[in-house]
Design an enzyme around this catalytic site. Structure first.
Site, PDB file in Angstrom:
ATOM      1  N   ASP A 253      -2.630   1.387   7.018  1.00 25.23           N
ATOM      2  CA  ASP A 253      -1.974   0.949   5.828  1.00 25.23           C
ATOM      3  C   ASP A 253      -1.434  -0.560   5.636  1.00 25.23           C
ATOM      4  O   ASP A 253      -1.301  -0.876   4.582  1.00 25.23           O
ATOM      5  CB  ASP A 253      -0.734   1.963   5.740  1.00 25.23           C
ATOM      6  CG  ASP A 253      -1.014   3.402   5.867  1.00 25.23           C
ATOM      7  OD1 ASP A 253      -1.373   4.062   4.935  1.00 25.23           O
ATOM      8  OD2 ASP A 253      -1.042   3.806   7.171  1.00 25.23           O
TER       9      ASP A 253
ATOM     10  N   GLU B 152      -0.970  -1.249  -4.708  1.00 20.64           N
ATOM     11  CA  GLU B 152      -2.467  -0.398  -5.268  1.00 20.64           C
ATOM     12  C   GLU B 152      -2.234   0.564  -6.147  1.00 20.64           C
ATOM     13  O   GLU B 152      -1.137   1.183  -6.211  1.00 20.64           O
ATOM     14  CB  GLU B 152      -2.623   0.376  -3.975  1.00 20.64           C
ATOM     15  CG  GLU B 152      -3.958   1.068  -4.101  1.00 20.64           C
ATOM     16  CD  GLU B 152      -4.273   1.526  -2.836  1.00 20.64           C
ATOM     17  OE1 GLU B 152      -5.201   1.083  -1.986  1.00 20.64           O
ATOM     18  OE2 GLU B 152      -4.243   2.702  -2.499  1.00 20.64           O
TER      19      GLU B 152
ATOM     20  N   ASP C 189       1.007  -1.388   0.054  1.00 20.13           N
ATOM     21  CA  ASP C 189       0.079   0.047   0.174  1.00 20.13           C
ATOM     22  C   ASP C 189       0.895   1.235  -0.275  1.00 20.13           C
ATOM     23  O   ASP C 189       1.381   1.734   1.092  1.00 20.13           O
ATOM     24  CB  ASP C 189      -0.953  -0.081   1.216  1.00 20.13           C
ATOM     25  CG  ASP C 189      -1.833   1.208   1.299  1.00 20.13           C
ATOM     26  OD1 ASP C 189      -2.439   1.464   0.090  1.00 20.13           O
ATOM     27  OD2 ASP C 189      -2.210   1.598   2.328  1.00 20.13           O
TER      28      ASP C 189
END
Length: 188
Positions: free
Chosen positions: A141, A68, A7
């Site tokens: 996160d 991501e 992330d």
């Protein structure tokens, strides 16, 4: 299948490793956050993110890296930092020959919670359940990195079948007509 989920972020870059196959219980092998000081020089922050990801790659030896996909937000400064951290993660994986998959936030949320509009708390709750953890990983996160890895494990078999079908179709398709300049009797 062992997947490192990333992330991306400059201040907090979530990382998580999940192992398993679609349709079977998954196992979390590690979760954490690579942190950089907000007041540090951008170059030093990117190096710190690289070093952190390299450590995770060395320790866990994933077969895939799921990152991501960066999307446009209202704050361009935040998007730039996220995109830079994302590029570092992709570079680290590519340098080692590890395939990288990009997943949008809505794809990840839909895969893990059933809704592409789920909030961070719902994602954390489902990651906790799916990996049989005692509590949601903190900060968010870290949970998001695990969700990325889970998403990739679950989506990869279908994506692979689609790619194979496309390749098979392309191989069976009749060859296109030659370009006009390649006709017989024409000289260059």
């Amino acid at each position: 299948m062992r997947v490192l989920g990333v992330d991306p972020g400059l201040t907090r870059c979530g990382v998580g490793v999940v192992e398993g196959v679609a349709g079977r219980p998954l196992t979390m092998l590690g979760v954490g956050v690579v942190r950089t000081p907000a007041d540090a020089d951008l170059g030093r922050r990117l190096v710190a993110v690289e070093q952190g990801i390299e450590q995770w790659l060395d320790e866990h030896r994933p077969e895939f890296v799921a990152v991501e996909r960066v999307f446009s937000q209202h704050n361009v400064r935040t998007v730039m930092g996220t995109a830079q951290a994302s590029a570092v993660a992709m570079l680290c994986a590519a340098r080692r020959g590890i395939p990288v998959a990009l997943h949008t936030p809505s794809e990840v949320k839909a895969a893990v919670t059933g809704s592409g509009r789920a909030d961070k708390a719902q994602v954390g709750t489902m990651v906790t359940r799916l990996l049989r953890l005692d509590a949601p990983p903190k900060p968010a996160d870290a949970a998001d990195a695990l969700a990325l890895a889970i998403c990739h494990i679950w989506r990869a078999p279908a994506q692979n079948r689609l790619q194979q079908a496309v390749a098979l179709h392309a191989a069976q398709a009749p060859h296109a007509a030659p370009a006009p300049h390649a006709r017989k009797g024409r000289t260059a």
